[in-house]
Scaffold this motif. Sequence first.
Motif: not given
Length: 197
Positions: A87-92, A94-96, A110-111, A119-122
């Motif tokens: 989730l780096n902002g390329a097509g999705f 961006a979630i650090a 994150d992935r 997502i790990p934070s969720t």
Amino acid sequence: MTTAVNVTRNPDAEWVLRAAKETGIPGRALRAYVAAAVTVNAAAPACGIGWNTLAAVGFVETAHGTYGGGTLTASGQVSRPVTGPVLNGAGFAAIADTDAGVLDGDARWDRAVGPMQFIPSTWKLVGRDGNGDGTADPFNIDDAALGAATYLCAGGRDLTTADGWTDAIYAYNQSDAYIRQVRDQATAYAANTGAAG
């Protein structure tokens, strides 16, 4: 319409075996979806989440943990890690990184992980121990299904209404195409088991 999209019955073991054959859902996954729906509906009866809603999310996200040739073990573990795209902002979005790479193996971005793609934070917020082993593991279908049911029912949502169901799925993934895909799959599961009405 909502009955076909969200079936809230409490099926027995014989029904689960038959429904697994009728729907193509792996029996191990179907048991997890049913158990999660029953558990969350007992704790939050106003939610009314259906097993078929959870199954549809599981299908769309990872084909019930089998995406890429994996399987579910008898204990409900995925046979190999299931991780989504970076989730780096390329097509999705961006979630650090939020977990130092502990769950997703990536300390920069994150992935989503596991059969229900958290997502790990969720997962930190809604992760649950669905199999009673003392650990909330997003790579275990029992835990992941219970976490997903908890997440979908959060905020007092009522999934027995069309608006409540749509809001819940939208919270999971903010895409109209995703909502249609989950709705169509949930409805098909209900129809295949004779639960549509």
